[in-house]
Every structure is written in C-alpha cells, then in structure tokens.
Design an enzyme around this catalytic site. Structure first.
Site, PDB file in Angstrom:
ATOM      1  CD  GLN A 117      -2.852  -1.147   2.394  1.00  0.00           C
ATOM      2  OE1 GLN A 117      -2.551  -0.491   3.393  1.00  0.00           O
ATOM      3  NE2 GLN A 117      -3.892  -1.963   2.369  1.00  0.00           N
TER       4      GLN A 117
ATOM      5  CG  ASP B  30      -6.000  -9.332   2.092  1.00  0.00           C
ATOM      6  OD1 ASP B  30      -5.372  -9.112   3.144  1.00  0.00           O
ATOM      7  OD2 ASP B  30      -6.417  -8.425   1.352  1.00  0.00           O
TER       8      ASP B  30
END
Length: 422
Positions: free
Chosen positions: A165, A306
């Site tokens: 990110q 994830d």
C-alpha cells in the site's frame, strides 16, 4: 455482535461482492483526477472511510444506488477543515497520506485503536524524502500522522516487504509532483498484485508510469481522468464461500468473478492443489467448487496475504500437514493474523505451529468452540467457514467486522443453507 455457526452443508450460488481494493483505488484516483463514474463499487465501512477522506480534500463525491460520481481535484487537494478519521482502514490512511502531501498545509490523520497500531514508517520516510513534512505524533511510525505538503518529487528508496500500500499510495500521487519521481524497491515487493491493480487503473486513467517492479519512474506534472469504471468482483471475499464448499464436501457457485489483476484469484489454484474440484467459466464470471478429499500442501503467501486466514482453515480440514510460508507481512494487518488464526484454531482442536513467517498446520477433526474474531473481518469470516466443518456449534465474537469488506457475508451463508445465527 455474536455469530453462531453450526455444522452445515452448503449448496447453491451467490455473487461475490465488489472488490474492496479496486473500489478504494477507484475513489482515490477518481478524486485526484478530473472525473469518474464508478459502477458497482463496494460500499462498506472501509471504502466509505476513503470517500470521507477524499471529500475532505475537496472532491465532490455523490453516491446514488450502485453508482459513485466524482468531480476530482485534478492533483490539487485542499487542506482538510478537520482531522481525517480513517476508522479501521489501513488502505484509506496510506493512500490518502500521499494525497495529503500535495496539499499546501497540514493534514492530520487518525483511526481506531487497531489502525493506530499499524506501521507506516517506510511511507513516512518516503514522503519526507520527496519534500513533504510527515511524522507520527508519537514517534512510533503509527497514526496519528501529521502531513504537510508540498512534496516535490525526486529519487527515493522504500522497503517493499511490509505493505505494498505504501507503493500504491506514491504511484497515485507522485504524477502530480513538481519534479519526476523515481522509486527504488528495497527487498522483496510483497503483495505485488495489489501494485499491479493500482498500475492497471492508473493506466486506464491515462497516467504514465514505467516500471520493472524494482524501480518505478513517474513523470511529473501529469493529470489523469478515470472516467467510467466498473468494479470487478472480489476474489478475497469469494474465497470464503468457495472454501466453505471445499471443507464441507458441498457444491457452491460464486458469480461476478471475471479475470482481473487480483492476486487472490490464486485461491482457485490452491483449492485445486488441495484436492477440491474447481471450474471457472471466465466468460460467465462464475466459479464452482465441489468438495473433494483435501490434503495438505506447501503455500507461498508472499503475494496473497489476505488469503492466509482462508488457507489456514482449508489446511485444518485437510489430511496431512500444510505449510504456509513467506507470510510475515500478514502480522501487520488489522490484527496479527498469523497469531490470531493459530490461537483460535487451537481452540477448535487443530494442531498448529506458529513461525515468524508462517504456520504449520496438521489437518484433523474440528470441534466447535467459542472463538475471538479479533475485530478483523477476515478472521471472522475464516472462523465462520471453520465452524461449518466443526462438530457442534462455534460462537464468534466481533462478527460485525464483516461490514468492512463483505456486509452480506452471513446472509449469503444463510442463502447457501448454512445454520447461522447473528
């Protein structure tokens, strides 16, 4: 909120919710550009935090039904009138930190207790190296953050092993810097597919970035225009109903899953490797999984963090041992997901060893238990899948956290015939 899950078979079909990652980026890119009309976004707690933040920077964002229309700030965000609360959303905090570095004044970010523990040190250093002033109020690299523009561009290096990110954030904002920017990646770029998603969307918006994923070269003084954009379905969220079919020996079809840059489409390969039957009709956008005799495998989770909670549950229900490797960055999510899954699956009778960068899981018979969802949507959903395969009833705390990425999760389980009480 408490969720109670009883051993169940699941049959039928549901649609995957829209991608959280794509929605965040569409809102941020649309807000920084001229105009965007986003169709089929995920409107959840996390993505609405990004909407609020971008509105604070001056973007005119209007939500009507299944559409979000944005009149953007064209690279010139205003200084927010108040503190930006990113809630529980690390993506909001990180994507919008670089936007703040373009504003001619100070922006203050905070978030909930979980977000205020998540690391941002590499991004703070990068923004300072690019000419902005950025610091953690506690000197810990965690929120609250204060960011004062304006970043000028330049040549920097950044650690790629903690969170991709940070890189996505810089890619969205550096095209508006006053000088060209070169970003050198130190170490392994973890979660690379998320950077590929960012690049895909920026390219659609007309932004020019050159990269070999070890170095990113960004021209200055650009602008971009996302225009009309449809958000694809989310493979991360789809992993839960697909895994539910696999661990219960049932058959489930999940729609709205067309080919995209999402790394979490790797769940299909992992299911196949473990022995489930998988069919993906790419033209129709449907994936069907039928449970088979699952067996343990070795998994490199470096690019798909994830999926780790889902994979841990699949491993717990498989014969033999599964090794989940290269997953240290999973510790820096909403909670330490390696420790959380190890702790909670042990309560359900699973033999599991925790390593610094992974998990070793011996499959076996699960027993229902009272487990902690850790205020983490992915932990809650993974434990719900485990509960479907466990003898007796499983009780999960903080079940409301599914609103972060998959608000209809428990309703969809019920639609598939699962015994669920919330």
């Amino acid at each position: 909120m408490i969720a109670r899950i009883s051993k169940s078979d699941v049959w039928g079909s549901v649609d995957a919710p829209p991608s959280k990652s794509y929605t965040h980026r569409a809102i941020a890119i649309g807000s920084m550009g001229h105009y965007a009309k986003i169709t089929g976004p995920l409107l959840s707690a996390d993505t609405l935090a990004t909407v609020s933040a971008c509105r604070a920077f001056g973007a005119d964002i209007r939500i009507s039904g299944d559409t979000v229309e944005i009149a953007g700030v064209i690279g010139k965000p205003r200084v927010p009138e108040d503190v930006i609360d990113a809630k529980n959303s690390g993506t909001t905090l990180r994507l919008c930190s670089s936007i703040a570095a373009l504003a001619e004044g100070a922006t203050v970010f905070t978030g909930d207790s979980s977000l205020r523990k998540r690391p941002n040190g590499p991004l703070i250093k990068a923004l300072n190296d690019l000419g902005a002033v950025c610091y953690s109020t506690r000197g810990t690299g965690t929120a609250p953050l204060i960011i004062h523009g304006v970043m000028k561009g330049g040549r920097i290096s950044i650690n790629g092993s903690i969170s991709s990110q940070f890189i996505s954030s810089l890619l969205i904002s550096c095209p508006f810097a006053k000088n060209d920017t070169t970003i050198l990646i130190e170490g392994e770029l973890k979660s690379k597919p998320y950077v590929e998603v960012t690049l895909e969307m920026l390219e659609k918006a007309g932004c020019r970035i050159e990269t070999n994923f070890e170095e990113f070269r960004i021209q200055c003084c650009q602008d971009y225009n996302l225009g009309e954009y449809r958000v694809p379905g989310d493979f991360s969220s789809a992993s839960y109903p697909l895994a539910a079919a696999a661990v219960t020996g049932s058959r489930v079809t999940v729609g709205n899953l067309f080919p995209s840059k999402q790394g979490d489409a790797a769940i299909l390969e992992h299911l196949l490797d473990m022995g489930a039957n998988v069919f993906w009709d790419e033209e129709m956008g449907t994936v069907t999984v039928e449970g088979g005799r699952l067996h343990g495998i070795d998994i490199d989770a470096g690019q798909t963090p994830d999926l780790v909670p889902t994979l841990a549950v699949l491993a717990a229900c498989a014969e033999g041992t599964t090794h989940i490797n290269n997953a240290e960055h999973v510790r820096y999510k909403e909670t330490d997901r390696l420790r959380a899954m190890a702790t909670e699956l042990r309560k359900m009778g699973v033999q599991i060893e925790e390593r610094q960068d992974g998990l070793d899981i011996e499959g076996g018979r699960l027993t229902g238990a009272t487990v902690d969802g850790h205020d983490d949507h992915r932990i809650v959903m993974a434990l719900a899948v485990a509960g479907l395969a466990a003898d007796g009833q499983t009780t999960i705390s903080t079940a409301e956290s599914v609103d972060i990425s998959y608000p209809a999760f428990f309703a969809d389980l019920g639609k598939l015939g699962a015994k669920v009480e919330v």
